[in-house]
Each structure stands twice: as C-alpha cells, then as structure tokens.
Design a protein around this motif. Sequence first.
Motif, PDB file in Angstrom:
ATOM      1  N   SER A 248       0.827  -1.199   0.000  1.00  0.00           N
ATOM      2  CA  SER A 248       0.000   0.000   0.000  1.00  0.00           C
ATOM      3  C   SER A 248       0.860   1.247   0.000  1.00  0.00           C
ATOM      4  CB  SER A 248      -0.914  -0.002   1.236  1.00  0.00           C
ATOM      5  OG  SER A 248      -1.671   1.190   1.321  1.00  0.00           O
ATOM      6  N   ALA A 249       0.313   2.331  -0.535  1.00  0.00           N
ATOM      7  CA  ALA A 249       1.003   3.614  -0.479  1.00  0.00           C
ATOM      8  C   ALA A 249       0.971   4.210   0.920  1.00  0.00           C
ATOM      9  CB  ALA A 249       0.365   4.587  -1.465  1.00  0.00           C
ATOM     10  N   ASP A 250       0.067   3.719   1.761  1.00  0.00           N
ATOM     11  CA  ASP A 250      -0.027   4.135   3.159  1.00  0.00           C
ATOM     12  C   ASP A 250       0.205   2.927   4.058  1.00  0.00           C
ATOM     13  OD1 ASP A 250      -1.162   7.050   3.332  1.00  0.00           O
ATOM     14  OD2 ASP A 250      -2.344   6.090   1.756  1.00  0.00           O
ATOM     15  N   PRO A 251       0.660   3.144   5.293  1.00  0.00           N
ATOM     16  CA  PRO A 251       0.778   2.020   6.223  1.00  0.00           C
ATOM     17  C   PRO A 251      -0.561   1.306   6.391  1.00  0.00           C
ATOM     18  CG  PRO A 251       1.866   3.968   7.107  1.00  0.00           C
ATOM     19  CD  PRO A 251       1.112   4.420   5.889  1.00  0.00           C
ATOM     20  N   VAL A 252      -0.518  -0.014   6.567  1.00  0.00           N
ATOM     21  CA  VAL A 252      -1.738  -0.799   6.707  1.00  0.00           C
ATOM     22  C   VAL A 252      -2.557  -0.342   7.906  1.00  0.00           C
ATOM     23  CG1 VAL A 252      -2.605  -3.122   7.228  1.00  0.00           C
ATOM     24  CG2 VAL A 252      -0.856  -2.809   5.462  1.00  0.00           C
ATOM     25  N   ASP A 253      -1.897   0.121   8.961  1.00  0.00           N
ATOM     26  CA  ASP A 253      -2.608   0.549  10.167  1.00  0.00           C
ATOM     27  C   ASP A 253      -2.886   2.053  10.191  1.00  0.00           C
ATOM     28  OD1 ASP A 253      -0.023   1.410  10.493  1.00  0.00           O
ATOM     29  OD2 ASP A 253       0.258   0.534  12.487  1.00  0.00           O
ATOM     30  N   ALA A 254      -2.743   2.731   9.050  1.00  0.00           N
ATOM     31  CA  ALA A 254      -2.958   4.178   9.007  1.00  0.00           C
ATOM     32  C   ALA A 254      -4.424   4.510   9.268  1.00  0.00           C
ATOM     33  CB  ALA A 254      -2.532   4.737   7.659  1.00  0.00           C
ATOM     34  N   ALA A 255      -4.665   5.552  10.046  1.00  0.00           N
ATOM     35  CA  ALA A 255      -6.041   5.982  10.322  1.00  0.00           C
ATOM     36  C   ALA A 255      -6.679   6.592   9.083  1.00  0.00           C
ATOM     37  CB  ALA A 255      -6.047   6.992  11.471  1.00  0.00           C
ATOM     38  N   GLU A 256      -5.879   7.233   8.234  1.00  0.00           N
ATOM     39  CA  GLU A 256      -6.364   7.842   6.996  1.00  0.00           C
ATOM     40  C   GLU A 256      -5.383   7.526   5.871  1.00  0.00           C
ATOM     41  OE1 GLU A 256      -6.864  11.994   7.626  1.00  0.00           O
ATOM     42  OE2 GLU A 256      -8.587  11.763   8.957  1.00  0.00           O
ATOM     43  N   LEU A 257      -5.896   7.412   4.667  1.00  0.00           N
ATOM     44  CA  LEU A 257      -5.064   7.083   3.505  1.00  0.00           C
ATOM     45  C   LEU A 257      -4.536   8.369   2.873  1.00  0.00           C
ATOM     46  CD1 LEU A 257      -7.323   4.285   1.941  1.00  0.00           C
ATOM     47  CD2 LEU A 257      -5.346   3.995   3.460  1.00  0.00           C
ATOM     48  N   VAL A 258      -3.679   9.067   3.618  1.00  0.00           N
ATOM     49  CA  VAL A 258      -3.280  10.416   3.209  1.00  0.00           C
ATOM     50  C   VAL A 258      -2.457  10.417   1.919  1.00  0.00           C
ATOM     51  CG1 VAL A 258      -3.449  11.392   5.526  1.00  0.00           C
ATOM     52  CG2 VAL A 258      -1.295  10.353   4.784  1.00  0.00           C
TER      53      VAL A 258
END
Length: 216
Positions: A150-160
């Motif tokens: 993913s372009a964001d961490p799997v545990d990210a609160a938002e897909l910034v």
Amino acid sequence: MEFIDLTHSIVETMPVYPGTEPPDIVEANSIDQHGFREKKISFYSHTGTHVDAPAHVFKGGRTLDDFPIDSFQGKAAVYTHKSDAKTIEVNHLRTIDTELKAADFLLIATGWDRYWGEDKYFRNFPVLSLEAVHWLEQFKLKGVGLDVISADPVDAAELVVHFALLQQNILIFENLKNLIRIPATLCNFTGLPLSIAAGDGSPIRAFAAVEQVDPC
C-alpha cells in the motif's frame, strides 16, 4: 532490450490486504469431462499487483476507463531506497531529479517484495511522506509504482498518501515485484489493467523494459 517481470502471480494462497478475501480459483471445466479447460476466478479489484484509480478513494473520482490507454505505459524513473528510513523524503528523491524530469512514472524500489508471503510484508514498509508527494507534483507524473502492499501504512487511520496522489490523478501501482532488479535509473514501464467498466482498480500485468548496453 531486457524485460523484467514486475507482477506477482494470482494464486489462492497469495497475500491480500487485511480485511479482503483471497482469490477463489475453481476448475470449472476440464479436458477429461468437457473437452476443454477453463477456470472460474473470483477476486477483489485490488488483488495482487494492481493499479488504484481515483475512484478508489473519491466519490465521483475518475475510473480506470476515464484514462486513455497510454496512461499505463511510459518512461519511468527508478528510485532505489537504500536507507533504513521508513519514510521516503524529498532529499531521497532529489537523487533522481534529472530522471524524473524525463519520466512519466516513478518506481520506488525498496526490496520489500522479498517478504511476499510473510507477515512482515504487511508491517513497517517504507512510504512516501506528504511533503515528498507534493514535491512530485511538479513533474506531472502519470503514476507511482511501489513494491509494497500500500502507499499508506496498513494501520494508518487515513489514507493520506492515496488521497494526495489520486487527487492529482496520479495512478498508484502497488504490490510490484523485482523493482530492485531494474539495472538503470530510467526504464520503460508498462502496467496494463483489465478493461473494467467504471473500475476503481484492477490487477495488472506489469513489466519494465531496459535498453541493453553492449559490452566494451
């Protein structure tokens, strides 16, 4: 020309993003019973090596069929992340500033695909900082390719990072493999999706083509 396969094969046991289901592959017809072989395959649109369209995160965002076919092919600048830093910053990307000026895509080679099939694949992989994403906007890229899930961490609160890239209609190519094997900082990249009407994403067949240098 040397061709490098950047695509993970679709199999039932492959890693999938947490919360989704793995592919379901059934031998629907066999040569012995029907005279021909055919598989029935069911999978999510972001399975395996795939591309994200803006519609993945934006209501009313562009879908895959809103992009012309040349949106999935072109020159790619290759950045190899050799640092232990888990955030890829502007100062890292400045090392390929010249290549980015000539490129349609940025491919970020971290080597994280070596953990494909392991729990570690889902954790602590390098991602772009928001500052780096905004810095990339000057290059008018078609897409960014990653060898992580993913372009964001799997545990990210938002897909910034997803939001920042896709808002600019910069396609995101995830779960690539073998980026670390590309022997140049500039190559030709192809990542063709299935022709899915109103597609928010699709598995792709991705590969790099590199000009071979004649030995001295």
